[in-house]
Design an enzyme around this catalytic site. Structure first.
Site, PDB file in Angstrom:
ATOM      1  N   TYR A   1       0.880  -1.126   0.168  1.00  0.00           N
ATOM      2  CA  TYR A   1      -0.032   0.001  -0.123  1.00  0.00           C
ATOM      3  C   TYR A   1       0.903   1.351   0.073  1.00  0.00           C
ATOM      4  O   TYR A   1       0.500   2.444  -0.697  1.00  0.00           O
ATOM      5  CB  TYR A   1      -0.859  -0.198   0.910  1.00  0.00           C
ATOM      6  CG  TYR A   1      -1.787   1.273   1.370  1.00  0.00           C
ATOM      7  CD1 TYR A   1      -2.712   1.655   0.472  1.00  0.00           C
ATOM      8  CD2 TYR A   1      -1.339   2.362   2.255  1.00  0.00           C
ATOM      9  CE1 TYR A   1      -3.274   2.944   0.452  1.00  0.00           C
ATOM     10  CE2 TYR A   1      -1.967   3.447   2.369  1.00  0.00           C
ATOM     11  CZ  TYR A   1      -3.071   4.006   1.447  1.00  0.00           C
ATOM     12  OH  TYR A   1      -3.499   4.880   1.544  1.00  0.00           O
TER      13      TYR A   1
ATOM     14  N   ARG B   1       1.469   6.821  -6.874  1.00  0.00           N
ATOM     15  CA  ARG B   1       0.239   7.641  -7.184  1.00  0.00           C
ATOM     16  C   ARG B   1       0.800   9.151  -7.154  1.00  0.00           C
ATOM     17  O   ARG B   1       0.482  10.157  -7.857  1.00  0.00           O
ATOM     18  CB  ARG B   1      -0.619   7.200  -6.349  1.00  0.00           C
ATOM     19  CG  ARG B   1      -1.840   8.297  -6.546  1.00  0.00           C
ATOM     20  CD  ARG B   1      -3.202   7.879  -5.588  1.00  0.00           C
ATOM     21  NE  ARG B   1      -2.844   7.546  -4.186  1.00  0.00           N
ATOM     22  CZ  ARG B   1      -3.803   7.408  -3.311  1.00  0.00           C
ATOM     23  NH1 ARG B   1      -4.946   6.989  -3.601  1.00  0.00           N
ATOM     24  NH2 ARG B   1      -3.528   7.181  -1.928  1.00  0.00           N
TER      25      ARG B   1
ATOM     26  N   TYR C   1      -0.950  13.414   6.295  1.00  0.00           N
ATOM     27  CA  TYR C   1      -0.644  11.990   7.025  1.00  0.00           C
ATOM     28  C   TYR C   1       0.881  12.245   7.439  1.00  0.00           C
ATOM     29  O   TYR C   1       1.761  12.635   6.565  1.00  0.00           O
ATOM     30  CB  TYR C   1      -0.760  10.827   6.478  1.00  0.00           C
ATOM     31  CG  TYR C   1      -1.981  10.327   6.574  1.00  0.00           C
ATOM     32  CD1 TYR C   1      -3.014  10.795   7.601  1.00  0.00           C
ATOM     33  CD2 TYR C   1      -2.466   9.177   6.061  1.00  0.00           C
ATOM     34  CE1 TYR C   1      -4.359  10.384   7.725  1.00  0.00           C
ATOM     35  CE2 TYR C   1      -3.602   8.437   6.288  1.00  0.00           C
ATOM     36  CZ  TYR C   1      -4.659   8.990   7.184  1.00  0.00           C
ATOM     37  OH  TYR C   1      -5.822   8.466   7.173  1.00  0.00           O
TER      38      TYR C   1
ATOM     39  N   ARG D   1     -11.581  12.972   1.831  1.00  0.00           N
ATOM     40  CA  ARG D   1     -12.590  12.225   2.510  1.00  0.00           C
ATOM     41  C   ARG D   1     -13.820  12.027   1.827  1.00  0.00           C
ATOM     42  O   ARG D   1     -14.583  11.099   1.760  1.00  0.00           O
ATOM     43  CB  ARG D   1     -12.810  12.788   3.729  1.00  0.00           C
ATOM     44  CG  ARG D   1     -11.494  12.943   4.702  1.00  0.00           C
ATOM     45  CD  ARG D   1     -10.653  11.674   4.897  1.00  0.00           C
ATOM     46  NE  ARG D   1      -9.580  11.671   5.767  1.00  0.00           N
ATOM     47  CZ  ARG D   1      -8.813  10.701   5.844  1.00  0.00           C
ATOM     48  NH1 ARG D   1      -8.828   9.409   5.520  1.00  0.00           N
ATOM     49  NH2 ARG D   1      -7.784  10.760   6.755  1.00  0.00           N
TER      50      ARG D   1
ATOM     51  N   GLU E   1     -13.520  -1.228   6.616  1.00  0.00           N
ATOM     52  CA  GLU E   1     -13.683   0.013   5.922  1.00  0.00           C
ATOM     53  C   GLU E   1     -15.005   0.396   5.290  1.00  0.00           C
ATOM     54  O   GLU E   1     -15.485  -0.685   4.597  1.00  0.00           O
ATOM     55  CB  GLU E   1     -12.503   0.276   5.060  1.00  0.00           C
ATOM     56  CG  GLU E   1     -12.511   1.510   4.240  1.00  0.00           C
ATOM     57  CD  GLU E   1     -11.011   1.650   3.421  1.00  0.00           C
ATOM     58  OE1 GLU E   1      -9.883   1.464   3.945  1.00  0.00           O
ATOM     59  OE2 GLU E   1     -11.306   1.937   2.152  1.00  0.00           O
TER      60      GLU E   1
END
Ligand code: 3EB
Length: 343
Positions: free
Chosen positions: A156, A163, A215, A228, A336
């Site tokens: 991940y 990305r 983050y 979000r 999730e």
């Protein structure tokens, strides 16, 4: 004559006038209607959850997160114009004058997670520029063995690096990020699909959470580039796309090993996001029980029954619910939830 007949047939099973006029309608149909749905010329995409991510044709997507509930349903995206199909590099797309939907399926053994992701997102950016659908609204990423470590990084994290390297990070990019999902499959292909438009949606962040793009670097050397939630105006209608939302407060995982408490934390995050979205865009809904649909990604099937009971208690029976078997991007997250609302 033939067209009129075809239209009548479509009207028969779609059965609301409202739907026929919307730029994008997302709804669920029984699997038994698959051929009707696929043959409907106004169908933009049919999303099917099954054991392995696979490519069938540019209209259909098979996502390798098996349905634990709701497996008899297909997710159908329908438009009010007959979409045009095409390909661009490894992307298969369908577009109308208002929007473009694209998908890529890439064997994950053809390179590192970082380089494959970078290539995928570069191709998407080029397509967006070339066909002038420059605003990314919503992206789904299904990544094989998302928690495995390759060359010292969790897959991940490598995905986040790839990305980040591919997207436009010029000044202000943090307020134009799409809503996203990134979860893990157990097959051999990376599957990415997306929805982009000419005009931006409105990005919503969560006051209970540090924005993912901010983050600390311990979660990934390059930050996750998603918002979000996004509210997008499609003609007369507003859609709300809620990103995959986990049991994270600030930037930290909460309630390790406690599925019920993780579920509550996810829903609390979603409730706050909806209140934010309502305040900023006048959506007219108040909490997660007003959503049109949610998908819950569940790591461990043993928790299925208690998860569904718990969800129904909190959300009632109005929300269309799918539970899908998937790994979650942090090893300590058990589930999730992503959500969708159509006004
Ligand atoms: C989180 O809040 C959980 O990297 O695109 C959720 C949705 C998550 C999207 C992504 C990651 C992504 O950090 C993980």
């Amino acid at each position: 004559m033939l067209l009129a007949l075809l239209d009548a047939k479509i009207a028969g099973y779609v059965n609301t006038t409202n739907r026929q006029n919307s730029l994008l309608d997302i709804h669920y149909q029984p699997r038994a209607r698959q051929s009707d749905v696929v043959n409907d010329p106004y169908t933009l995409a049919v999303i099917d959850f099954n054991s392995q991510s696979q490519f069938t044709d540019e209209k259909r997507i098979i996502v390798g997160t098996p349905a634990l509930t709701g497996g008899d349903l297909l997710e159908v995206w329908r438009t009010n114009e007959i979409p045009e199909s095409g390909s661009f590099g490894e992307i298969q797309y369908r577009r109308t004058s208002a929007l473009i939907f694209g998908q890529l399926l890439i064997p994950s053994d053809s390179g590192s997670m970082e380089s494959l992701t970078q290539k995928i997102y570069q191709q998407i950016s080029h397509l967006q520029l070339e066909l002038s659908f420059e605003k990314m609204i919503r992206v789904w990423n299904y990544l094989p063995w998302i928690n495995r470590h390759d060359e010292g990084l969790e897959r991940y994290q490598s995905f986040c690096v790839g990305r980040h390297q591919a997207i436009d990070t010029s000044i202000g990019y943090e307020s134009h990020l799409p809503a996203a999902t990134a979860v893990g499959t157990h097959d051999g292909n990376i599957l990415v699909y997306f929805l982009a438009a000419h005009e931006d949606g409105m990005q919503i962040e969560n006051p209970r959470q540090v924005s993912a793009f901010a983050y600390p670097s311990k979660y990934a050397p390059k930050s996750p580039t998603f918002s979000r939630a996004v509210v997008k105006q499609w003609g007369e209608q507003k859609h709300l796309y809620i990103s995959g939302t986990a049991s994270i407060l600030g930037h930290e995982t909460r309630h390790v090993n406690k599925p019920g408490e993780q579920l509550d934390e996810c829903l609390n995050n979603i409730d706050i996001l909806i209140a934010e979205a309502d305040r900023e865009t006048g959506l007219g809904i108040k909490d997660a029980s007003d959503l049109t649909g949610i998908k819950l990604y569940l790591r461990n099937q043993d928790y299925l029954e208690e998860t569904i009971d718990h969800l129904k208690k909190r959300l009632g029976d109005k929300v269309k619910l799918m539970v899908l078997h998937a790994d979650i991007c942090r090893g300590d997250l058990l589930l999730e939830i992503e959500g969708f609302y159509s006004g």
